[in-house]
Design an enzyme around this catalytic site. Structure first.
Site: not given
Ligand SMILES: *Cc1c(COP(=O)(O)O)cnc(C)c1O
Length: 399
Positions: A210, A241, A182
């Site tokens: 992502h 996301k 990320s």
């Molecule tokens: C954003 C993210 C999460 C968390 O996801 P949410 O649905 O926002 O709790 C978990 N793992 C990774 C790699 C992320 O980028």
């Protein structure tokens, strides 16, 4: 107001302020869209994870409205008691089909997926082998497990192989990686990871938060992108996301799903998604299947933006995804760049230590499918102005 025996909280906040790492919340007064009103100012938004623009997709809003009317606003229970509605089951069937797996199970968030699933997969007598740049929720999931943790340097396949060899006598071996990382936007070398795991008898766990909606056919993720369908034991994705709503899911076998229904602590002990959330997620999967042009537009915009930013002379690191970091060095430079960008009408935040190494401070950007060329050109002009003002790029760069 301070409260007796809680003064320490104010003191810690003061320390954060003095260290320059205190984070203020920015407040949106508009929908999550390519142009948004942030702290009262209308800006081009390069901060969201709304890759495909689905937060405001008409078909999803309508699905949410209808579910609200039909089922009400909440479920009133955890999944494991009375909080599983036909909608939840439908969403899981959609997700399993979409991911080409036998089964899927939805959690409240991607975060609770990782913190809830990893301790079920590995415990006493097992070894978890994890990339050093994996997401915070993976780190927490590993902490909650009783397994031995081995961290390997980012994407270092020799180190992964050594760790796998060393773990040969463990009961189970679990390799965990983000699909797309990320902060840098680079991609895990999944073909190599899967080969090594198969050679050394390990399970593979890929967190595609992502990558869902971004990589692979219709946004199926990195596993599909690399042609590895059927060879990754546990795929985690987020509905928060690119999917534009809220939630996390695991796509795997029926056996693992059934085990998680019985052992996944956030699944068992925390209330299920409201009907509107679940219905909007189902509609999102249908949108991914029927509007592949959204993913194409995302990648067109990504290529355009990256190329123009690189042409200005900025360092975008190793990104291979719509996450484009603009790496500037010292923390205060990244914070200054973000501040000037905001003045110039662009919302893009500085990311500094401890999230990234001190000398790799950056402003992180994410373009979406719904940014227009004009939005991106304006944003690039702001980067040019800000970059010159800070002496990060030459004045005479041809554009
Ligand atoms: C954003 C993210 C999460 C968390 O996801 P949410 O649905 O926002 O709790 C978990 N793992 C990774 C790699 C992320 O980028």
């Amino acid at each position: 107001m301070t409260m007796r025996n809680l003064e320490w909280a104010d003191e810690e906040v003061e320390q954060l302020r003095q260290a320059g790492t205190y984070m203020e919340l920015r407040v949106l007064e508009s929908p999550q869209e390519p142009r948004a009103v942030v702290n009262g100012k209308r800006v081009i938004n390069l901060c969201s994870n709304n890759y495909l623009g689905l937060t405001t997709h008409p078909r999803m809003k309508q699905a949410a409205r209808q579910a609200n009317e039909r089922y009400g606003v909440g479920t009133g229970s955890v999944r494991s008691i009375a909080g599983t509605f036909t909608l939840h089951r439908d969403l899981e069937e959609h997700l399993a089909r979409f991911k080409h797996t036998e089964a899927a199970l939805v959690f409240q968030s991607g975060f609770t997926c990782n913190s809830g699933i990893i301790p079920v997969l590995a415990g006493d007598g097992d070894v978890i082998i994890t990339d050093e740049l994996n997401h915070a929720s993976i780190i927490d999931g590993i902490r909650l497990s009783k397994a031995v943790r081995v961290i390997f340097p980012h994407r270092d396949m020799d180190a992964l192989e050594s760790a796998l060899k060393e773990a040969h006598s463990a009961r189970r071996r679990l390799v965990v990686t983000d699909g797309v990382f990320s902060m840098d936007g680079d991609v895990a070398p999944l073909p190599e990871i899967v080969d090594l795991a198969e050679r050394y008898g390990a399970m593979v766990y890929v967190d595609d938060a992502h990558a869902s909606g971004v990589f692979g056919r219709n946004g199926r993720g990195t596993i599909n992108h690399f042609g590895l369908d059927g060879r990754v034991h546990v795929q985690v994705g987020t509905l928060s996301k690119a999917i534009g709503v809220l939630g996390g899911y695991v796509a795997s076998t029926e056996g693992l799903r059934d085990l998680l229904i019985n052992r996944g602590r956030p699944f068992i002990f925390s209330t299920s998604h409201p009907p509107a959330v679940t219905a909007a997620c189902i509609a999102a999967i249908e949108v991914l299947e029927s509007e592949p042009e959204l993913v194409e537009r995302l990648w067109d915009n990504t290529r355009f933006f990256k190329r123009e930013i690189q042409n200005l002379g900025f360092d975008t690191g190793t990104s291979e995804s719509p996450i484009t970091p603009i790496i500037v060095g010292e923390p205060h430079t990244a914070m200054e760049l973000s501040r000037i960008l905001f003045r110039e009408g662009v919302f893009a935040l500085g990311i500094v230590y401890p999230t990234v190494p001190r000398d790799k401070s950056r402003v992180r950007t994410i373009v979406t499918a719904t940014h227009t060329r004009e939005d991106l050109e304006e944003a690039i002009a702001a980067f040019r102005t800000a970059g010159r003002e800070l002496g990060l790029i030459a004045d005479s760069v041809a554009v």
